[in-house]
Design a protein around this motif. Structure first.
Motif, short mmCIF file in Angstrom:
data_model
loop_
_atom_site.label_atom_id
_atom_site.label_comp_id
_atom_site.label_asym_id
_atom_site.label_seq_id
_atom_site.Cartn_x
_atom_site.Cartn_y
_atom_site.Cartn_z
N TYR A 224 0.85 -1.20 0.00
CA TYR A 224 0.00 0.00 0.00
C TYR A 224 0.88 1.25 0.00
CZ TYR A 224 -3.56 -3.37 1.33
OH TYR A 224 -4.39 -4.45 1.35
N PHE A 225 0.58 2.17 -0.90
CA PHE A 225 1.35 3.41 -0.98
C PHE A 225 0.43 4.60 -0.73
CE2 PHE A 225 3.49 0.52 -3.93
CZ PHE A 225 4.79 0.59 -3.47
N ALA A 226 0.96 5.60 -0.06
CA ALA A 226 0.23 6.86 0.13
C ALA A 226 1.26 7.92 0.45
CB ALA A 226 -0.77 6.74 1.27
N ASP A 227 0.94 9.15 0.15
CA ASP A 227 1.89 10.23 0.42
C ASP A 227 1.15 11.47 0.89
OD1 ASP A 227 4.63 11.15 0.38
OD2 ASP A 227 3.98 12.48 -1.21
N ARG A 228 1.39 11.87 2.09
CA ARG A 228 0.83 13.09 2.68
C ARG A 228 -0.65 13.29 2.36
NH1 ARG A 228 3.40 17.11 0.11
NH2 ARG A 228 4.31 15.57 -1.28
N ALA A 229 -1.40 12.21 2.33
CA ALA A 229 -2.84 12.27 2.15
C ALA A 229 -3.27 12.96 0.86
CB ALA A 229 -3.51 12.94 3.35
N THR A 230 -2.41 12.90 -0.16
CA THR A 230 -2.80 13.48 -1.44
C THR A 230 -3.66 12.48 -2.21
OG1 THR A 230 -0.68 12.72 -2.26
CG2 THR A 230 -0.85 15.04 -1.74
N GLU A 231 -4.48 13.00 -3.11
CA GLU A 231 -5.35 12.14 -3.91
C GLU A 231 -4.53 11.47 -5.00
OE1 GLU A 231 -8.91 12.05 -3.60
OE2 GLU A 231 -8.71 13.30 -1.80
N ILE A 232 -4.90 10.24 -5.33
CA ILE A 232 -4.14 9.48 -6.31
C ILE A 232 -4.99 9.23 -7.55
CG2 ILE A 232 -2.91 7.31 -6.71
CD1 ILE A 232 -2.47 7.31 -3.62
N ASN A 233 -4.40 9.42 -8.71
CA ASN A 233 -5.08 9.18 -9.97
C ASN A 233 -4.30 8.14 -10.74
OD1 ASN A 233 -6.73 11.92 -9.87
ND2 ASN A 233 -4.60 12.36 -9.43
N LEU A 234 -5.03 7.18 -11.32
CA LEU A 234 -4.35 6.18 -12.14
C LEU A 234 -4.42 6.61 -13.59
CD1 LEU A 234 -5.47 2.76 -10.65
CD2 LEU A 234 -3.29 3.92 -10.41
N VAL A 235 -3.30 6.51 -14.28
CA VAL A 235 -3.25 6.86 -15.69
C VAL A 235 -2.77 5.62 -16.43
CG1 VAL A 235 -2.25 8.40 -17.40
CG2 VAL A 235 -2.61 9.21 -15.08
N ARG A 236 -3.58 5.18 -17.42
CA ARG A 236 -3.14 4.04 -18.23
C ARG A 236 -2.51 4.55 -19.51
NH1 ARG A 236 -3.40 -1.10 -18.52
NH2 ARG A 236 -4.66 -1.34 -16.65
N LEU A 237 -1.31 4.15 -19.74
CA LEU A 237 -0.60 4.60 -20.93
C LEU A 237 -0.53 3.46 -21.93
CD1 LEU A 237 2.40 6.49 -19.32
CD2 LEU A 237 0.41 7.50 -20.40
N THR A 238 -0.81 3.77 -23.17
CA THR A 238 -0.66 2.77 -24.22
C THR A 238 0.27 3.36 -25.27
OG1 THR A 238 -2.71 3.63 -25.10
CG2 THR A 238 -2.82 1.53 -23.93
N GLY A 239 1.51 3.47 -24.92
CA GLY A 239 2.50 3.93 -25.87
C GLY A 239 2.74 5.43 -25.86
N GLU A 240 1.78 6.22 -25.32
CA GLU A 240 2.02 7.65 -25.36
C GLU A 240 2.92 8.10 -24.20
OE1 GLU A 240 -0.84 6.17 -24.43
OE2 GLU A 240 -2.32 7.64 -23.74
N LYS A 241 3.16 9.37 -24.16
CA LYS A 241 4.09 9.92 -23.20
C LYS A 241 3.32 10.75 -22.17
CE LYS A 241 8.76 11.29 -24.35
NZ LYS A 241 9.58 12.18 -25.17
N LEU A 242 3.63 10.56 -20.91
CA LEU A 242 3.01 11.35 -19.85
C LEU A 242 4.06 12.29 -19.30
CD1 LEU A 242 0.60 11.64 -17.68
CD2 LEU A 242 1.94 10.06 -16.32
N TYR A 243 3.73 13.56 -19.24
CA TYR A 243 4.62 14.56 -18.66
C TYR A 243 4.10 14.86 -17.27
CZ TYR A 243 6.18 15.42 -23.43
OH TYR A 243 6.68 15.28 -24.69
N VAL A 244 4.92 14.69 -16.27
CA VAL A 244 4.45 14.92 -14.91
C VAL A 244 5.60 15.48 -14.08
CG1 VAL A 244 4.89 12.50 -14.30
CG2 VAL A 244 3.30 13.80 -12.92
N GLU A 245 5.27 16.28 -13.10
CA GLU A 245 6.30 16.78 -12.19
C GLU A 245 6.79 15.62 -11.34
OE1 GLU A 245 7.65 19.59 -12.46
OE2 GLU A 245 6.22 19.99 -14.05
N ALA A 246 8.08 15.56 -11.10
CA ALA A 246 8.64 14.44 -10.33
C ALA A 246 7.97 14.33 -8.97
CB ALA A 246 10.13 14.64 -10.16
N SER A 247 7.63 15.47 -8.37
CA SER A 247 7.04 15.41 -7.04
C SER A 247 5.61 14.88 -7.06
CB SER A 247 7.06 16.81 -6.41
OG SER A 247 6.41 17.72 -7.27
N ASN A 248 5.00 14.81 -8.24
CA ASN A 248 3.62 14.32 -8.34
C ASN A 248 3.54 12.87 -8.80
OD1 ASN A 248 3.23 17.07 -7.98
ND2 ASN A 248 1.31 17.02 -9.05
N LEU A 249 4.66 12.25 -9.06
CA LEU A 249 4.64 10.87 -9.53
C LEU A 249 4.79 9.93 -8.35
CD1 LEU A 249 4.56 9.15 -12.12
CD2 LEU A 249 7.03 9.30 -12.20
#
Lengths: 212, 216
Positions: A72-97
């Motif tokens: 089980y993972f959690a971080d400072r009670a932030t909300e978690i969103n699942l993103v399914r990638l099928t070959g595309e690229k996701l740009y995200v801030e390192a602190s949000n991953l």
């Protein structure tokens, strides 16, 4: 095969059967079964990845979690969103991953002035491949679609991540009011054009632009 | 007297004559009816001796006695509230996480160092929880505070659970808890995964874990 499942909105449960996932350092809250945690040196992308992260400062502290059972993972009670990638690229801030499946590759790209205005530095993290990634947002994130006809303008502090073929551009609305300290707090915005999705959180990070 | 959830950060409890309730001092948000709030000098139940026990154990969170007729709403510091209904078993929880509980529950203090000797002592130091913990036993409800919501994990003899000490909230049932370390050369050279210490809970019961690694 690692499976990602949300346990409520703030806890990510990952079922492991002998394989490994990459997760933010220290984000484990509980597990059953057998797990080992190892900080990744160089991020698994070789020496080049290590050097890049050192120079860019986009140093996401990642650990590799390997074993059998549920973690089980959690971080400072932030909300978690699942993103399914099928070959595309996701740009995200390192602190949000929060976590990525092993099949996904992570890297670093240059974002220019936009990054600096977001208070995140000049670089951002990219996640590429096929699989699921868990991203965090302060409050439940909304997903906004950008099409060629409808560009989207986002507050840099509320931007979380984006996917798809998007061009981004920093726009400023700095006028004489900002200079005398009477700005509206919305002097900097990011403009997204093209086709894709943008994740926006209902909260704003403290940014340089946010003060103006 | 069960607690009714108003939202994730507020609970409501009915108060009837002759039925006392304890709550953390200052945790009342609103009330209906005629309800009195008296600071509990002994900090809970059991007279002067247990008060001294709690003082010594540093488990003396200021409590107040809630009596009267009506209903009271509780909340504190914007923390998420989780309610636990006990039917005779014992709940182990840190005193500062207790928001409110039924007067029908027996309150006690337990020395955690007795579980596991030196590691038990170390456990308290690492988790910042100290050597003592509060126990509540009997039939009734407890409202516990946590940062970011709580989820329950069942523990069975065949399935022990490991918890990050900072995310541990409370547990109930017949559980042994033990601090396990996974310190290797990586931690020594400052390249730890941040998961060097874990609480291992084994036995039969339930452990409550919060979705955050921040203390209250």
């Amino acid at each position: 095969m690692a499976t990602f499942r949300l346990h409520g909105t703030r806890v990510l449960a990952v079922e492991l059967s002998g394989d490994a996932v990459k997760a933010k350092n220290g984000a484990m809250v509980a597990y059953d079964g057998e797990m080992t945690f190892k900080k990744m040196t160089g991020g698994g992308e070789g020496l080049r990845g290590l050097v890049t992260r050192r120079i860019t400062g986009e140093a996401m502290a990642v650990m590799e979690v390997k074993g059998r059972g549920t973690c089980y993972f959690a971080d400072r009670a932030t909300e978690i969103n699942l993103v399914r990638l099928t070959g595309e690229k996701l740009y995200v801030e390192a602190s949000n991953l929060l976590a990525t499946e092993p099949a996904l590759r992570t890297g670093t790209t240059f974002t220019g002035l936009r990054g600096a205005s977001q208070g995140n530095g000049l670089f951002t993290t990219t996640v590429e491949g096929t699989g699921q990634a868990a991203i965090m947002s302060d409050g439940p994130a909304i997903v906004l679609r950008v099409t060629a006809q409808t560009p989207l303008i986002v507050d840099p502090g509320a931007y979380v991540a984006h996917t798809g073929n998007l061009r981004q551009q920093l726009q400023t609305a700095v006028g004489w009011r900002t200079l005398i300290g009477e700005g509206s707090g919305e002097s900097f915005q990011i403009r997204f054009e093209g086709e894709g999705l943008v994740y926006v959180q209902p909260s704003e990070r403290t940014t340089v632009g946010g003060q103006l | 007297m069960p607690f009714t959830r108003i939202n994730s950060k507020m609970v409501e409890a009915p108060v009837t004559p002759g039925q006392r309730m304890f709550s953390q001092r200052g945790a009342m948000l609103a009330y209906r009816g005629r309800v009195t709030f008296t600071p509990s000098i002994t900090g809970g139940q059991g007279g002067v001796m247990s008060m001294i026990g709690r003082r010594v154990a540093n488990e003396a969170t200021p409590l107040m006695v809630v009596e009267g007729e009506g209903s009271v709403m509780f909340g504190h510091g914007g923390h998420h509230i989780h309610t636990v209904d006990l039917a005779g078993e014992t709940l182990y929880v840190e005193a500062d996480r207790l928001l409110a509980f039924d007067g029908s529950l027996r309150q006690g203090t337990m020395f955690m160092g007795s579980q596991g000797g030196v590691m038990g002592v170390l456990r308290g130091q690492v988790t910042g929880q100290g050597l003592f913990t509060t126990t509540l036993q009997g039939k009734g409800s407890v409202a516990v505070m946590a940062h970011g919501g709580v989820f329950e994990l069942p523990v069975t003899p065949a399935r022990p659970v490991h918890v990050d000490p900072q995310a541990y909230v409370a547990h109930r049932g017949e559980l042994r808890n033990k601090l396990v370390t996974a310190i290797g050369w990586r931690e020594m050279v400052g390249r730890g995964s941040g998961e060097a210490f874990q609480l291992e809970l084994s036995g039969q019961g339930t452990v409550y874990v919060q979705a955050s690694e921040e203390r209250l």
